[in-house]
Design an enzyme around this catalytic site. Structure first.
Site, PDB file in Angstrom:
ATOM      1  N   LYS A  53       5.214   1.240  51.563  1.00  0.00           N
ATOM      2  CA  LYS A  53       5.803   2.027  50.541  1.00  0.00           C
ATOM      3  C   LYS A  53       7.129   2.531  50.889  1.00  0.00           C
ATOM      4  O   LYS A  53       7.912   2.915  50.489  1.00  0.00           O
ATOM      5  CB  LYS A  53       4.860   2.713  49.635  1.00  0.00           C
ATOM      6  N   GLN A  97      -2.253   6.870  46.232  1.00  0.00           N
ATOM      7  CA  GLN A  97      -2.923   5.578  46.381  1.00  0.00           C
ATOM      8  C   GLN A  97      -4.081   5.283  45.928  1.00  0.00           C
ATOM      9  O   GLN A  97      -5.107   6.466  45.901  1.00  0.00           O
ATOM     10  CB  GLN A  97      -2.870   5.513  47.909  1.00  0.00           C
ATOM     11  N   ASP A 120       4.035   4.423  39.566  1.00  0.00           N
ATOM     12  CA  ASP A 120       2.747   3.126  39.026  1.00  0.00           C
ATOM     13  C   ASP A 120       2.899   2.698  37.877  1.00  0.00           C
ATOM     14  O   ASP A 120       2.467   2.185  37.510  1.00  0.00           O
ATOM     15  CB  ASP A 120       1.589   4.065  39.881  1.00  0.00           C
TER      16      ASP A 120
HETATM   17  N1  GUN Z   1      -3.879   0.542  45.435  1.00  0.00           N
HETATM   18  C1  GUN Z   1      -2.919  -0.806  45.962  1.00  0.00           C
HETATM   19  N2  GUN Z   1      -2.175  -0.759  44.593  1.00  0.00           N
HETATM   20  C2  GUN Z   1      -1.599  -0.372  44.085  1.00  0.00           C
HETATM   21  C3  GUN Z   1      -0.456   0.361  43.324  1.00  0.00           C
HETATM   22  O1  GUN Z   1       0.082  -0.486  42.880  1.00  0.00           O
HETATM   23  N3  GUN Z   1      -0.162   1.764  42.829  1.00  0.00           N
HETATM   24  C4  GUN Z   1      -1.447   2.084  43.628  1.00  0.00           C
HETATM   25  N4  GUN Z   1      -0.935   4.374  43.131  1.00  0.00           N
HETATM   26  N5  GUN Z   1      -2.384   2.424  44.319  1.00  0.00           N
HETATM   27  C5  GUN Z   1      -2.705   0.498  44.616  1.00  0.00           C
END
Ligand code: GUN
Length: 288
Positions: A53, A97, A120
Site C-alpha cells: 500500500k 490494518q 477503507d
Molecule cells: N486486512 C486485509 N485486508 C484489509 C483491508 O482492505 N483493509 C484493512 N484495513 N485491513 C485489511
C-alpha cells in the site's frame, strides 16, 4: 468457450495513471494527498499488505505515513493515535490494518476514524451511506470488482448476480453495489443449502469465501462473468483464489485471475479513495 481474462494489473496501471495526474493537479493547488497506515503487531501477511500500500502511494505521488507499533500497543494508545490523525490536516485517509491483536476492539477503532478519512470504507457511516445510496467511501475490494465489470462494459441492469460470502468487508458491500446498478442479487454463504443451484442461474458470480475450489466449472452458466476475490495457497504453496481457474475459464465468458486480478485493484481503489478524500478536503477548505 475460453473466457476473456480481466487483467487487474493492466486496469490498475491505467487507473493509477489517472490518479497520478489528479494528484499532480491537486498538489498545484497546495494539497498533497496523504494516507496514514497503522500496523499493530508482527503479522507477516499484514506487513506485506502494508508495504504494498505504501509503495503504491509512492508510485502515484501520494504521501504515505506508515506507523508500526508493537503487538502490546494498547487500545487506548491506538485510539489516541487515530484521534491525532483525525486532527492532522496533512492526512486525508487513515487505514488501520486488520486483523488487530485480540486485546484491541477493532470495531471500536474503526468507529473512531473520522468518516471523512475512512478510505477503507469500514466505518458504519460509510456502510450506511452505501446502503442508502448516499455519497461515501466504498470498501476497496468490492469497489475494485465494480471497476472490473465497468472495464468490460458489463451492463448489470436486470442481470442475476450471485455473491458467495457475506463478510462486512467484501460480500455484503459487494451485494449492495451490484444492487445499486440494478442487478438482481443473491448472497450465498456457509448455510446455503444448494450453492450450485444458485450459481448456475448467475450472469455474474463473485467468489469471496477464502477457500479453494468453492466454484468449479459444473457450477457456472456458459458465458457468465466470474470475479475471484479469494487469496489462498495451493498444495505447492502457490497463490490461488476461490475459483478453479483452469476449469471455470473453459465455461465462463470472462474471469479474473489470481494473482493479477482483484488483488491489485483493491490497492488501486484505496489510492482512489484517498485522492477523493483529499479533493473533498480541498473543496471544503474553499481552495480554488
Ligand atoms: N486486512 C486485509 N485486508 C484489509 C483491508 O482492505 N483493509 C484493512 N484495513 N485491513 C485489511
Amino acid at each position: 468457450m475460453t473466457a476473456r481474462i480481466i487483467d487487474g494489473n493492466a486496469l490498475s496501471r491505467q487507473l493509477r495513471a489517472g490518479i497520478a495526474e489528479r494528484t499532480v493537479a491537486l498538489k498545484t493547488r497546495g494539497i498533497a494527498p496523504g494516507l496514514a497506515v497503522i500496523l499493530v503487531g508482527d503479522d507477516p501477511a499484514s506487513a506485506v499488505y502494508v508495504r504494498n500500500k505504501v509503495k503504491a502511494c509512492d508510485d502515484c505521488g501520494l504521501v504515505s505515513v506508515l506507523e508500526k507499533h508493537k503487538a502490546d500497543f494498547t487500545e487506548a494508545e491506538l485510539l489516541g493515535r487515530v484521534r491525532a490523525l483525525n486532527d492532522d490536516p496533512s492526512i486525508h485517509g487513515i487505514l488501520v490494518q486488520l486483523p488487530l491483536p485480540p486485546h484491541i476492539d477493532a470495531q471500536k477503532v474503526i468507529e473512531s476514524i473520522s468518516p471523512a478519512k475512512d478510505v477503507d470504507g469500514f466505518h458504519i457511516a460509510s456502510a450506511g451511506a452505501l446502503m442508502t445510496g448516499l455519497p461515501g467511501f466504498w470498501p476497496c475490494t468490492p469497489y475494485g470488482c465494480m471497476k472490473m465489470l465497468e472495464s468490460i462494459e458489463f451492463d448489470l441492469r436486470g442481470k442475476h448476480a450471485v455473491v458467495i460470502g457475506r463478510s462486512n468487508i467484501v460480500g455484503k458491500p459487494m451485494a449492495l453495489m451490484l444492487l445499486q446498478k440494478n442487478a438482481t442479487v443473491t448472497i450465498c454463504h456457509s448455510a446455503t443449502v444448494d450453492l450450485k443451484a444458485h450459481t448456475l442461474q448467475a450472469d455474474v458470480i463473485v467468489a469471496a469465501v477464502g477457500k479453494r475450489n468453492v466454484l468449479t466449472a459444473d457450477m457456472v452458466k456458459p458465458g457468465a462473468v466470474v470475479l475471484d476475490v479469494g487469496m489462498n495457497r495451493n498444495d505447492e504453496g502457490k497463490l490461488c483464489g476461490d475459483v478453479d481457474f483452469a476449469g471455470v475459464s473453459e465455461v465462463a465468458g470472462a474471469i479474473t485471475p489470481v494473482p493479477g486480478g482483484v488483488g491489485p485493484m483493491t490497492i488501486t481503489m484505496l489510492l482512489m479513495n484517498t485522492l477523493q478524500a483529499a479533493e473533498q478536503a480541498a473543496a471544503a477548505a474553499g481552495l480554488p
